[in-house]
Scaffold this active site. Structure first.
Site, PDB file in Angstrom:
ATOM      1  N   LYS A  85     -12.061 -10.760 -38.616  1.00  0.00           N
ATOM      2  CA  LYS A  85     -13.193  -9.823 -38.538  1.00  0.00           C
ATOM      3  C   LYS A  85     -12.776  -8.666 -37.631  1.00  0.00           C
ATOM      4  O   LYS A  85     -12.775  -8.797 -36.417  1.00  0.00           O
ATOM      5  CB  LYS A  85     -14.419 -10.543 -37.969  1.00  0.00           C
ATOM      6  N   GLU A 134      -7.850 -12.216 -25.126  1.00  0.00           N
ATOM      7  CA  GLU A 134      -7.226 -11.025 -24.517  1.00  0.00           C
ATOM      8  C   GLU A 134      -8.373 -10.077 -24.213  1.00  0.00           C
ATOM      9  O   GLU A 134      -8.985  -9.520 -25.128  1.00  0.00           O
ATOM     10  CB  GLU A 134      -6.249 -10.393 -25.493  1.00  0.00           C
ATOM     11  N   CYS A 150      -6.011  -1.430 -23.379  1.00  0.00           N
ATOM     12  CA  CYS A 150      -6.352  -2.397 -22.315  1.00  0.00           C
ATOM     13  C   CYS A 150      -5.353  -2.358 -21.176  1.00  0.00           C
ATOM     14  O   CYS A 150      -5.648  -2.771 -20.068  1.00  0.00           O
ATOM     15  CB  CYS A 150      -6.388  -3.795 -22.900  1.00  0.00           C
ATOM     16  N   GLU A 180     -14.436  -1.829 -15.539  1.00  0.00           N
ATOM     17  CA  GLU A 180     -13.583  -1.216 -16.560  1.00  0.00           C
ATOM     18  C   GLU A 180     -14.343  -0.086 -17.247  1.00  0.00           C
ATOM     19  O   GLU A 180     -15.474  -0.282 -17.685  1.00  0.00           O
ATOM     20  CB  GLU A 180     -13.173  -2.245 -17.608  1.00  0.00           C
TER      21      GLU A 180
HETATM   22  N1  LIG Z   1      -6.446  -7.671 -23.376  1.00  0.00           N
HETATM   23  C1  LIG Z   1      -6.160  -7.035 -24.493  1.00  0.00           C
HETATM   24  O1  LIG Z   1      -5.088  -7.245 -25.109  1.00  0.00           O
HETATM   25  C2  LIG Z   1      -7.147  -6.030 -25.043  1.00  0.00           C
HETATM   26  C3  LIG Z   1      -6.724  -5.192 -26.085  1.00  0.00           C
HETATM   27  C4  LIG Z   1      -7.631  -4.253 -26.593  1.00  0.00           C
HETATM   28  C5  LIG Z   1      -8.927  -4.141 -26.086  1.00  0.00           C
HETATM   29  N2  LIG Z   1      -9.283  -4.982 -25.096  1.00  0.00           N
HETATM   30  C6  LIG Z   1     -10.632  -4.871 -24.529  1.00  0.00           C
HETATM   31  O2  LIG Z   1     -11.593  -4.657 -25.594  1.00  0.00           O
HETATM   32  C7  LIG Z   1     -12.644  -3.805 -25.126  1.00  0.00           C
HETATM   33  C8  LIG Z   1     -12.795  -2.633 -26.058  1.00  0.00           C
HETATM   34  O3  LIG Z   1     -12.817  -3.105 -27.410  1.00  0.00           O
HETATM   35  P1  LIG Z   1     -14.204  -3.332 -28.147  1.00  0.00           P
HETATM   36  O4  LIG Z   1     -15.227  -2.347 -27.685  1.00  0.00           O
HETATM   37  O5  LIG Z   1     -13.918  -3.453 -29.613  1.00  0.00           O
HETATM   38  O6  LIG Z   1     -14.643  -4.764 -27.592  1.00  0.00           O
HETATM   39  P2  LIG Z   1     -15.883  -5.633 -28.072  1.00  0.00           P
HETATM   40  O7  LIG Z   1     -15.793  -6.870 -27.283  1.00  0.00           O
HETATM   41  O8  LIG Z   1     -17.129  -4.846 -28.047  1.00  0.00           O
HETATM   42  O9  LIG Z   1     -15.583  -5.956 -29.625  1.00  0.00           O
HETATM   43  C9  LIG Z   1     -14.386  -6.566 -29.984  1.00  0.00           C
HETATM   44  C10 LIG Z   1     -14.607  -7.316 -31.289  1.00  0.00           C
HETATM   45  O10 LIG Z   1     -15.523  -8.371 -31.043  1.00  0.00           O
HETATM   46  C11 LIG Z   1     -16.609  -8.319 -31.963  1.00  0.00           C
HETATM   47  N3  LIG Z   1     -17.786  -8.859 -31.269  1.00  0.00           N
HETATM   48  C12 LIG Z   1     -18.611  -8.223 -30.408  1.00  0.00           C
HETATM   49  N4  LIG Z   1     -19.556  -9.063 -29.937  1.00  0.00           N
HETATM   50  C13 LIG Z   1     -19.314 -10.278 -30.518  1.00  0.00           C
HETATM   51  C14 LIG Z   1     -19.941 -11.571 -30.454  1.00  0.00           C
HETATM   52  N5  LIG Z   1     -21.011 -11.785 -29.680  1.00  0.00           N
HETATM   53  N6  LIG Z   1     -19.430 -12.584 -31.210  1.00  0.00           N
HETATM   54  C15 LIG Z   1     -18.348 -12.375 -31.995  1.00  0.00           C
HETATM   55  N7  LIG Z   1     -17.710 -11.178 -32.112  1.00  0.00           N
HETATM   56  C16 LIG Z   1     -18.190 -10.158 -31.371  1.00  0.00           C
HETATM   57  C17 LIG Z   1     -16.700  -6.865 -32.337  1.00  0.00           C
HETATM   58  O11 LIG Z   1     -17.367  -6.695 -33.569  1.00  0.00           O
HETATM   59  C18 LIG Z   1     -15.235  -6.479 -32.409  1.00  0.00           C
HETATM   60  O12 LIG Z   1     -14.681  -6.869 -33.649  1.00  0.00           O
HETATM   61  C19 LIG Z   1     -12.237  -3.369 -23.734  1.00  0.00           C
HETATM   62  O13 LIG Z   1     -12.858  -4.185 -22.783  1.00  0.00           O
HETATM   63  C20 LIG Z   1     -10.740  -3.616 -23.699  1.00  0.00           C
HETATM   64  O14 LIG Z   1     -10.255  -3.854 -22.398  1.00  0.00           O
HETATM   65  C21 LIG Z   1      -8.444  -5.909 -24.530  1.00  0.00           C
HETATM   66  O1  LIG Z   2      -5.096  -2.457 -25.892  1.00  0.00           O
HETATM   67  C1  LIG Z   2      -4.691  -3.492 -25.362  1.00  0.00           C
HETATM   68  C2  LIG Z   2      -3.562  -4.220 -25.873  1.00  0.00           C
HETATM   69  C3  LIG Z   2      -2.430  -3.579 -26.190  1.00  0.00           C
HETATM   70  C4  LIG Z   2      -1.350  -4.353 -26.704  1.00  0.00           C
HETATM   71  C5  LIG Z   2      -0.143  -3.786 -26.910  1.00  0.00           C
HETATM   72  O2  LIG Z   2       0.028  -2.502 -26.728  1.00  0.00           O
HETATM   73  C6  LIG Z   2       1.010  -4.590 -27.351  1.00  0.00           C
HETATM   74  O3  LIG Z   2       0.855  -5.758 -27.716  1.00  0.00           O
HETATM   75  O4  LIG Z   2       2.095  -3.997 -27.287  1.00  0.00           O
END
Ligand SMILES: NC(=O)c1ccc[n+]([C@@H]2O[C@H](COP(=O)([O-])OP(=O)(O)OC[C@H]3O[C@@H](n4cnc5c(N)ncnc54)[C@H](O)[C@@H]3O)[C@@H](O)[C@H]2O)c1
Ligand SMILES: O=C/C=C/C=C(\O)C(=O)O
Length: 477
Positions: A178, A254, A288, A381
């Site tokens: 998803k 993550e 992230c 964040e």
């Molecule tokens: N650690 C990492 O590798 C990493 C990488 C990218 C983004 N992020 C984090 O993601 C956030 C930004 O991305 P975002 O806005 O898409 O995050 P989000 O948590 O709002 O959404 C992420 C995904 O989860 C789904 N989702 C939301 N609520 C849900 C629920 N209750 N149950 C199941 N699925 C649900 C969303 O539809 C989407 O597909 C930031 O906090 C960023 O730090 C972390």
């Molecule tokens: O946005 C957060 C995660 C990024 C992940 C990478 O850039 C990677 O796996 O190289």
């Protein structure tokens, strides 16, 4: 490209359509079907049938051949994938063309190589006094978990989706994915490539829709799901964990970050400025791993901050926030920083381009200073192009400041003192510490965070471990 679900080997647009908007100018560029509970259930059942049927009977060699075919399929449609990723996210084309899409291809190829060549352990055992020879052979085999739910975010849509799908399939699981409601396009193209690669129906399924009380939650709360691999906000991780608890479903998380940079007085200052500019403002801070806290040793603080602020003011070719809502959230933190007493050294508002982009979701790259560690701007964040800079005096204080956060994902350390680099890096509460570089990636290394930044690690063997269960077999000889 019209986003569609892919369930049991068939594309469908079943469900209420919601608008897909360009972050560049706010225009509606398409519609996305919202998967109903029934569609999600159908996808989970198709995955179960696949893993208990033809997909479950594949060998690791066959699965790795499929992964290579998928990688080749993405490569053959490279420009389509780049255009779709840029359309959904508004990110600069060179970023999608040099990071997002090549890494998706690399994810499938690296896991095809790793899964195929992965050895397992065996132990010839002797147990004195055991009946008969007292000898046995212990060996480990790995079983797939079964049906894996993959939930991915909007910032690196294809990179982060395939970072989970590739190892999950390599380990023999069936997947229901998803993607974010904000970025459905490259996920749909991926389903087309997987369909053309000839995987058995149900091995990979794709459902679109929102998260809470919608497709995402229908999936993570589904009793037929054997594991959840999620990338997104920490608060979302908590919500998913509550659903997973009902069935004791294993999770790989993550999550969010508030990543520090430590700049020591002996750093190559130009390298540290350039590196921190990249780590703070790449993809407009929507990665992230981006830096949101910068700590600079006092003797070089003024020179570093002046140079960083000047470079930030000079940035031009940057992309927008993913949505109006996210743009408003980031701007609320810009206002909060000032309310908390920050000095704005660069940016702090909305750029005026005098073209269609003024209808988009752009914010200025921003540098602020002067806040205490307790300020919300320093603790929460933002996930946008803003960093807070502050001075420190010695190594211990630098480590303490870096670790003074509810998050622990990534960090950068800038120093030319080799001993200092090796002293400081392991003391930082993070999953990833870069020294004199940022986001330099080796796909075999562990990737993930501690504290509110996640549970578990992705990458290399770490992903294959999560997506499979070791079984120890002991044969009396
Ligand atoms: N650690 C990492 O590798 C990493 C990488 C990218 C983004 N992020 C984090 O993601 C956030 C930004 O991305 P975002 O806005 O898409 O995050 P989000 O948590 O709002 O959404 C992420 C995904 O989860 C789904 N989702 C939301 N609520 C849900 C629920 N209750 N149950 C199941 N699925 C649900 C969303 O539809 C989407 O597909 C930031 O906090 C960023 O730090 C972390
Ligand atoms: O946005 C957060 C995660 C990024 C992940 C990478 O850039 C990677 O796996 O190289």
């Amino acid at each position: 490209m019209k986003p569609a679900h892919y369930v049991n080997g068939a594309f469908t647009a079943a469900g209420t359509a919601f608008p897909l908007r360009s972050p560049v100018d706010g225009r509606e560029i398409g519609t996305v079907p919202e998967a109903s509970r029934e569609t999600v259930d159908e996808a989970v059942r198709a995955a179960r049938a696949a893993v208990e049927g033809p997909w479950g009977r594949t060998s690791v060699e066959e699965r790795c051949a499929y992964l290579r075919r998928i990688a080749d399929g993405i490569e053959a449609r490279f420009d389509e994938f780049v255009a779709a990723e840029v359309a959904d996210t508004g990110k600069p084309r060179d970023l999608a063309a040099t990071v997002d899409i090549p890494r998706a291809i690399g994810n499938f190829r690296s896991y095809a190589d790793l899964a195929y060549g992965r050895p397992e352990r065996a132990y010839p055992t002797t147990v004195p006094g055991w009946s008969g020879s007292g000898r046995a052979l212990n060996y480990t085999v790995r079983r797939p978990l079964g049906v894996v739910a993959v939930i991915s975010p909007w910032n690196l849509p294809l990179l982060l989706l395939t970072w989970k799908v590739a190892p999950a399939l390599a380990a023999g699981n069936a997947v229901v994915a998803k993607p974010s409601e904000e970025t459905p396009s490259t996920a749909t193209l991926l389903a087309e490539v997987i369909d053309a690669a000839g995987l058995p129906a149900g091995a990979f399924n794709l459902v679109h829709g929102h998260g809470a009380n919608a497709a995402g939650e229908h999936l993570t709360a589904h009793p037929g799901v054997d594991a959840i691999a999620f990338t997104g906000a920490s608060a979302t991780g908590s919500a998913i964990m509550r659903n997973a608890a009902a069935h004791v479903t294993p999770v790989s998380f993550e999550l969010g970050g508030k990543n520090p940079a430590l700049v020591f007085e002996d750093a190559d200052l130009e390298e540290a400025v350039e590196g921190t500019l990249r780590s703070s403002f790449t993809h407009s801070g929507q990665i992230c791993l981006c830096t949101e806290r910068v700590y600079v040793q006092r003797p070089v603080y003024d020179a570093f901050v002046e140079a960083l602020a000047e470079r930030a003011r000079g940035l031009r070719d940057y992309g927008p926030m993913i949505s109006a809502e996210h743009r408003d959230k980031v701007l609320s933190y810009y206002r909060l920083a000032v309310e908390e007493g920050a000095t704005v050294l660069a940016g702090g508002g909305v750029p005026v381009f005098g073209d269609a982009r003024d209808g988009g979701y752009y914010v200025e790259p921003t540098v602020v200073a002067g806040l205490p560690q307790t300020a919300r701007t320093v603790r929460e964040e933002v996930f946008g192009p803003i960093c807070h800079v502050a001075p420190f005096d010695d190594e211990d204080e630098a480590v303490r400041l870096a670790n003074d956060s509810p998050y622990g994902l990534a960090a950068t350390v800038w120093t030319t003192d080799l001993s200092r680099a090796h002293r400081v890096a392991p003391r930082i509460e993070a999953g990833i510490v870069w020294v004199n570089c940022w986001n330099l990636r080796d796909l075999r290394t562990p990737f993930g965070g501690v504290k509110a930044s996640g549970i578990g690690r992705e990458g290399g063997e770490y992903s294959l471990d999560f997506f499979s269960e070791p079984v120890n077999v002991c044969v009396k000889i």
